[in-house]
Design a protein around this motif. Structure first.
Motif, PDB file in Angstrom:
ATOM      1  N   VAL A 171       0.870  -1.166   0.000  1.00 37.75           N
ATOM      2  CA  VAL A 171       0.000   0.000   0.000  1.00 37.75           C
ATOM      3  C   VAL A 171       0.909   1.219   0.000  1.00 37.75           C
ATOM      4  CG1 VAL A 171      -1.762   1.298   1.238  1.00 37.75           C
ATOM      5  CG2 VAL A 171      -1.803  -1.207   1.270  1.00 37.75           C
ATOM      6  N   CYS A 172       0.702   2.140  -0.919  1.00 37.99           N
ATOM      7  CA  CYS A 172       1.553   3.325  -0.952  1.00 37.99           C
ATOM      8  C   CYS A 172       0.719   4.586  -0.829  1.00 37.99           C
ATOM      9  CB  CYS A 172       2.435   3.344  -2.196  1.00 37.99           C
ATOM     10  SG  CYS A 172       1.584   3.340  -3.758  1.00 37.99           S
ATOM     11  N   ILE A 173       1.210   5.482   0.010  1.00 37.69           N
ATOM     12  CA  ILE A 173       0.559   6.767   0.232  1.00 37.69           C
ATOM     13  C   ILE A 173       1.543   7.874  -0.136  1.00 37.69           C
ATOM     14  CG2 ILE A 173      -0.495   8.337   1.902  1.00 37.69           C
ATOM     15  CD1 ILE A 173      -1.431   5.984   3.509  1.00 37.69           C
ATOM     16  N   SER A 178      -7.939   3.516   8.851  1.00 39.33           N
ATOM     17  CA  SER A 178      -8.618   2.489   8.049  1.00 39.33           C
ATOM     18  C   SER A 178      -7.681   1.335   7.726  1.00 39.33           C
ATOM     19  CB  SER A 178      -9.175   3.105   6.755  1.00 39.33           C
ATOM     20  OG  SER A 178      -8.159   3.370   5.800  1.00 39.33           O
ATOM     21  N   LEU A 179      -6.389   1.604   7.653  1.00 39.30           N
ATOM     22  CA  LEU A 179      -5.413   0.543   7.384  1.00 39.30           C
ATOM     23  C   LEU A 179      -5.142  -0.299   8.628  1.00 39.30           C
ATOM     24  CD1 LEU A 179      -2.942   2.530   5.112  1.00 39.30           C
ATOM     25  CD2 LEU A 179      -4.345   0.580   4.417  1.00 39.30           C
ATOM     26  N   VAL A 180      -5.201   0.316   9.795  1.00 36.35           N
ATOM     27  CA  VAL A 180      -5.018  -0.437  11.044  1.00 36.35           C
ATOM     28  C   VAL A 180      -6.046  -1.556  11.153  1.00 36.35           C
ATOM     29  CG1 VAL A 180      -5.230  -0.276  13.563  1.00 36.35           C
ATOM     30  CG2 VAL A 180      -3.899   1.440  12.316  1.00 36.35           C
ATOM     31  N   LEU A 181      -7.243  -1.321  10.625  1.00 37.56           N
ATOM     32  CA  LEU A 181      -8.343  -2.285  10.741  1.00 37.56           C
ATOM     33  C   LEU A 181      -8.261  -3.429   9.732  1.00 37.56           C
ATOM     34  CD1 LEU A 181     -11.313   0.233  11.199  1.00 37.56           C
ATOM     35  CD2 LEU A 181     -10.108  -1.045  12.990  1.00 37.56           C
ATOM     36  N   GLN A 182      -7.347  -3.345   8.761  1.00 44.77           N
ATOM     37  CA  GLN A 182      -7.328  -4.333   7.685  1.00 44.77           C
ATOM     38  C   GLN A 182      -6.972  -5.728   8.188  1.00 44.77           C
ATOM     39  OE1 GLN A 182      -8.409  -3.665   4.389  1.00 44.77           O
ATOM     40  NE2 GLN A 182      -9.077  -1.931   5.652  1.00 44.77           N
ATOM     41  N   GLN A 183      -7.781  -6.685   7.763  1.00 47.43           N
ATOM     42  CA  GLN A 183      -7.552  -8.090   8.100  1.00 47.43           C
ATOM     43  C   GLN A 183      -6.744  -8.719   6.965  1.00 47.43           C
ATOM     44  OE1 GLN A 183     -11.257 -10.008   9.195  1.00 47.43           O
ATOM     45  NE2 GLN A 183     -11.966  -8.189  10.300  1.00 47.43           N
ATOM     46  N   MET A 184      -5.471  -8.377   6.955  1.00 44.25           N
ATOM     47  CA  MET A 184      -4.612  -8.754   5.842  1.00 44.25           C
ATOM     48  C   MET A 184      -3.221  -9.078   6.376  1.00 44.25           C
ATOM     49  SD  MET A 184      -4.406  -8.853   2.404  1.00 44.25           S
ATOM     50  CE  MET A 184      -3.010  -9.136   1.325  1.00 44.25           C
ATOM     51  N   GLU A 185      -2.626 -10.133   5.844  1.00 46.33           N
ATOM     52  CA  GLU A 185      -1.268 -10.499   6.212  1.00 46.33           C
ATOM     53  C   GLU A 185      -0.335 -10.249   5.034  1.00 46.33           C
ATOM     54  OE1 GLU A 185      -1.271 -14.537   7.494  1.00 46.33           O
ATOM     55  OE2 GLU A 185      -2.502 -14.160   9.290  1.00 46.33           O
ATOM     56  N   SER A 186       0.936 -10.151   5.329  1.00 43.78           N
ATOM     57  CA  SER A 186       1.977 -10.006   4.317  1.00 43.78           C
ATOM     58  C   SER A 186       1.772  -8.768   3.455  1.00 43.78           C
ATOM     59  CB  SER A 186       2.047 -11.264   3.431  1.00 43.78           C
ATOM     60  OG  SER A 186       3.119 -11.184   2.520  1.00 43.78           O
ATOM     61  N   TRP A 187       1.798  -7.608   4.104  1.00 42.80           N
ATOM     62  CA  TRP A 187       1.697  -6.362   3.372  1.00 42.80           C
ATOM     63  C   TRP A 187       2.558  -5.303   4.029  1.00 42.80           C
ATOM     64  CZ3 TRP A 187      -0.903  -1.724   5.018  1.00 42.80           C
ATOM     65  CH2 TRP A 187      -1.511  -1.817   6.266  1.00 42.80           C
ATOM     66  N   GLU A 188       2.854  -4.266   3.274  1.00 45.21           N
ATOM     67  CA  GLU A 188       3.651  -3.152   3.776  1.00 45.21           C
ATOM     68  C   GLU A 188       2.970  -1.850   3.410  1.00 45.21           C
ATOM     69  OE1 GLU A 188       7.414  -2.819   1.796  1.00 45.21           O
ATOM     70  OE2 GLU A 188       6.520  -2.689  -0.212  1.00 45.21           O
ATOM     71  N   LEU A 189       3.353  -0.791   4.122  1.00 47.46           N
ATOM     72  CA  LEU A 189       2.836   0.539   3.848  1.00 47.46           C
ATOM     73  C   LEU A 189       4.018   1.452   3.530  1.00 47.46           C
ATOM     74  CD1 LEU A 189       0.720   2.766   3.733  1.00 47.46           C
ATOM     75  CD2 LEU A 189       0.854   2.947   6.220  1.00 47.46           C
ATOM     76  N   VAL A 190       4.036   1.977   2.313  1.00 48.61           N
ATOM     77  CA  VAL A 190       5.093   2.878   1.863  1.00 48.61           C
ATOM     78  C   VAL A 190       4.533   4.298   1.852  1.00 48.61           C
ATOM     79  CG1 VAL A 190       6.599   3.522  -0.056  1.00 48.61           C
ATOM     80  CG2 VAL A 190       6.194   1.094   0.469  1.00 48.61           C
ATOM     81  N   LYS A 196       9.459   2.249  -4.542  1.00 43.80           N
ATOM     82  CA  LYS A 196       9.849   1.688  -3.245  1.00 43.80           C
ATOM     83  C   LYS A 196       9.101   0.403  -2.904  1.00 43.80           C
ATOM     84  CE  LYS A 196      12.262   5.496  -2.275  1.00 43.80           C
ATOM     85  NZ  LYS A 196      13.750   5.491  -2.224  1.00 43.80           N
ATOM     86  N   CYS A 197       8.049   0.109  -3.658  1.00 48.24           N
ATOM     87  CA  CYS A 197       7.168  -1.016  -3.313  1.00 48.24           C
ATOM     88  C   CYS A 197       7.850  -2.362  -3.550  1.00 48.24           C
ATOM     89  CB  CYS A 197       5.875  -0.947  -4.131  1.00 48.24           C
ATOM     90  SG  CYS A 197       4.804   0.436  -3.688  1.00 48.24           S
ATOM     91  N   GLN A 198       7.686  -3.270  -2.593  1.00 51.65           N
ATOM     92  CA  GLN A 198       8.277  -4.602  -2.669  1.00 51.65           C
ATOM     93  C   GLN A 198       7.240  -5.697  -2.881  1.00 51.65           C
ATOM     94  OE1 GLN A 198      10.303  -4.745   1.122  1.00 51.65           O
ATOM     95  NE2 GLN A 198      12.081  -3.613   0.363  1.00 51.65           N
ATOM     96  N   GLY A 199       5.961  -5.344  -2.837  1.00 52.52           N
ATOM     97  CA  GLY A 199       4.905  -6.346  -2.934  1.00 52.52           C
ATOM     98  C   GLY A 199       4.630  -6.789  -4.358  1.00 52.52           C
ATOM     99  N   ASP A 200       3.959  -7.916  -4.479  1.00 49.05           N
ATOM    100  CA  ASP A 200       3.520  -8.400  -5.796  1.00 49.05           C
ATOM    101  C   ASP A 200       2.443  -7.501  -6.383  1.00 49.05           C
ATOM    102  OD1 ASP A 200       5.215 -10.605  -5.543  1.00 49.05           O
ATOM    103  OD2 ASP A 200       3.666 -11.799  -4.539  1.00 49.05           O
ATOM    104  N   TYR A 201       1.631  -6.916  -5.497  1.00 45.64           N
ATOM    105  CA  TYR A 201       0.547  -6.035  -5.914  1.00 45.64           C
ATOM    106  C   TYR A 201       0.761  -4.657  -5.286  1.00 45.64           C
ATOM    107  CZ  TYR A 201      -1.744 -10.625  -6.590  1.00 45.64           C
ATOM    108  OH  TYR A 201      -2.039 -11.921  -6.940  1.00 45.64           O
ATOM    109  N   ILE A 202       0.280  -3.620  -5.982  1.00 39.29           N
ATOM    110  CA  ILE A 202       0.350  -2.257  -5.470  1.00 39.29           C
ATOM    111  C   ILE A 202      -1.065  -1.714  -5.292  1.00 39.29           C
ATOM    112  CG2 ILE A 202       0.983   0.135  -5.993  1.00 39.29           C
ATOM    113  CD1 ILE A 202       3.440  -0.874  -7.408  1.00 39.29           C
ATOM    114  N   LYS A 203      -1.291  -1.157  -4.111  1.00 37.44           N
ATOM    115  CA  LYS A 203      -2.562  -0.463  -3.822  1.00 37.44           C
ATOM    116  C   LYS A 203      -2.230   0.971  -3.436  1.00 37.44           C
ATOM    117  CE  LYS A 203      -6.870   0.237  -2.784  1.00 37.44           C
ATOM    118  NZ  LYS A 203      -6.725   1.623  -3.320  1.00 37.44           N
ATOM    119  N   ILE A 204      -2.464   1.899  -4.350  1.00 37.69           N
ATOM    120  CA  ILE A 204      -2.236   3.302  -4.030  1.00 37.69           C
ATOM    121  C   ILE A 204      -3.428   3.833  -3.237  1.00 37.69           C
ATOM    122  CG2 ILE A 204      -3.248   4.171  -6.182  1.00 37.69           C
ATOM    123  CD1 ILE A 204      -1.036   6.353  -6.146  1.00 37.69           C
TER     124      ILE A 204
END
Length: 310
Positions: free
Chosen positions: A5-7, A22-34, A78-86
Motif C-alpha cells: 500500500v503506498c501513500i 482504516s489501514l489499522v483495521l485491515q484483516q490482511m497479512e503479508s503487506w507493507e505501507l510505503v 519503493k514497493c516490494q509487494g507483488d501487488y500495489i494499492k495506491i
C-alpha cells in the motif's frame, strides 16, 4: 511480500490519520505501507511515527519535493509487494476486508493485472456522499477498448484500484488532469483484462484544494493534456463516437469558438483537423443552444456521421 500500500503524502496530517486508521483495521497479512512525503515540514513524519507500532510503515522523505504525480512514482519505486494499492492521503478504506478482497480478486485471476471497486465520494465541505458504481454498459466499453475512457472516467480515482507490480506501470509526469485516465489506458493496453468488484471498498475525500478542482474548466490545463492524451492513443481514436463525443463536449464546455482559442501556452501537439471541424460546426450555434443536452447530442451525432475521418 504480497501487497504494497503506498501513500504519496503532502502535509495533510488529519486526513492521513483517517487513512491510516482504516489501514489499522485491515484483516490482511503479508503487506507493507510505503509513505513518500513531499511536505515542507515534519507533519507527515510525525504521524508516521505515531503509527509505526501498529502498521508496517516504510517512510521516505523527498528532498526536494517531487511533486504530483512524480511522488506517486517514487512510492511505486519503493514497493516490494507483488501487488500495489495506491491510497491518497485524503482517501480511506471503507471495509476491514478491502485489501483482502482486492488481493483475492487478483489471486483468482492470474491473467489479470487490474482490479477496481465501487467507491463513495465524500464531499468534505458539505458532508454529502455519493456512491459510484461501474455499470455493465461501462464495463463493456472498457472491455471493448480502453480509449472509451475518454467518454468518462468510469473506473474512478487511483485510490479505487489495485494492480500487479510491474515496472511499466507508472504515471506520466507530463500530466495532471488526465494522469489517472492515461495510467488506466496504459495498463489496459498492456493487458486488457480487469476485475470489477461491485462493492464500495474505498471512500474518496473531495475537497476544494484538490488538483482536479484547480484544473476543472481550465483551458490552459485541459486543452493541452487532452490533446496530449489523444496523441498518445492515436488521432484515429476520433473515429470512435465516444471519443468524438468527448471532444465535442470539451470544446463546448470550454467555450472554444475558433482555432485561436486552442492556442494555449502548454499546447505542444498539433490540433487534429477533426477537432477543428467540431469547433467550426459549433460556431454556427449559440452556446445556449449547445448546452441543451438532447440538442447537443443530436448535433454531435450528425457531426460525427459527416465528420472528416481521422
Amino acid at each position: 511480500m504480497k501487497v504494497s500500500v503506498c501513500i504519496p503524502a503532502y502535509k495533510n496530517p488529519a486526513f492521513l490519520r483517517r487513512a491510516l486508521d482504516s489501514l489499522v483495521l485491515q484483516q490482511m497479512e503479508s503487506w507493507e505501507l510505503v509513505i513518500t512525503d513531499d511536505s515542507p515540514d515534519d507533519s507527515v513524519r510525525q504521524v508516521a511515527d505515531e503509527y509505526s507500532q501498529r502498521l508496517p510503515i516504510r517512510y521516505f522523505k523527498n528532498t526536494p519535493a517531487h511533486g504530483m504525480p512524480a511522488n506517486w512514482n517514487t512510492a511505486y519505486d519503493k514497493c516490494q509487494g507483488d501487488y500495489i494499492k495506491i491510497l491518497h492521503d485524503d482517501d480511506w478504506l471503507e471495509s476491514p476486508l478491502a485489501l483482502q478482497k482486492m488481493t483475492a480478486a487478483l489471486d483468482a485471476h492470474p491473467d489479470t493485472d487490474l482490479v477496481f471497486s465501487a467507491y463513495r465520494n465524500q464531499y468534505l465541505a458539505t458532508g454529502r456522499t455519493e456512491e459510484v458504481h461501474c455499470s455493465a454498459f461501462y464495463q463493456q466499453l472498457l472491455q471493448e477498448d480502453p480509449v472509451n475512457l475518454f467518454q468518462t472516467n468510469f473506473i474512478g480515482p487511483p485510490s479505487v484500484i489495485m494492480h500487479r507490480n510491474k515496472p511499466a506501470y507508472r504515471y506520466d509526469v507530463q500530466t495532471r488532469w488526465v494522469v489517472d485516465i492515461n495510467f488506466y489506458m496504459e495498463v489496459l493496453t498492456h493487458n486488457p483484462r480487469f476485475v470489477y468488484i461491485d462493492e464500495v471498498l474505498v471512500n474518496v475525500g473531495i475537497g476544494e484544494e484538490q488538483i482536479t478542482q484547480d484544473c476543472f474548466r481550465n483551458r490552459e490545463v485541459e486543452i493541452p493534456e487532452n490533446f496530449y492524451l489523444l496523441q498518445k492513443r492515436g488521432v484515429k481514436a476520433l473515429n470512435n463516437i465516444y471519443v468524438y463525443d468527448f471532444f465535442w463536449r470539451n470544446m463546448r464546455n470550454l467555450e472554444i469558438r475558433n482555432a485561436a482559442d486552442l492556442q494555449v501556452s502548454r499546447l505542444a501537439v498539433p490540433i487534429p483537423p477533426t477537432v477543428l471541424q467540431i469547433v467550426q460546426r459549433q460556431r454556427v450555434f449559440p452556446l445556449s443552444v449547445l448546452r441543451i443536452g438532447p440538442v447537443s447530442k443530436l448535433l454531435m451525432t450528425l457531426s460525427f456521421l459527416f465528420r472528416k475521418r481521422a
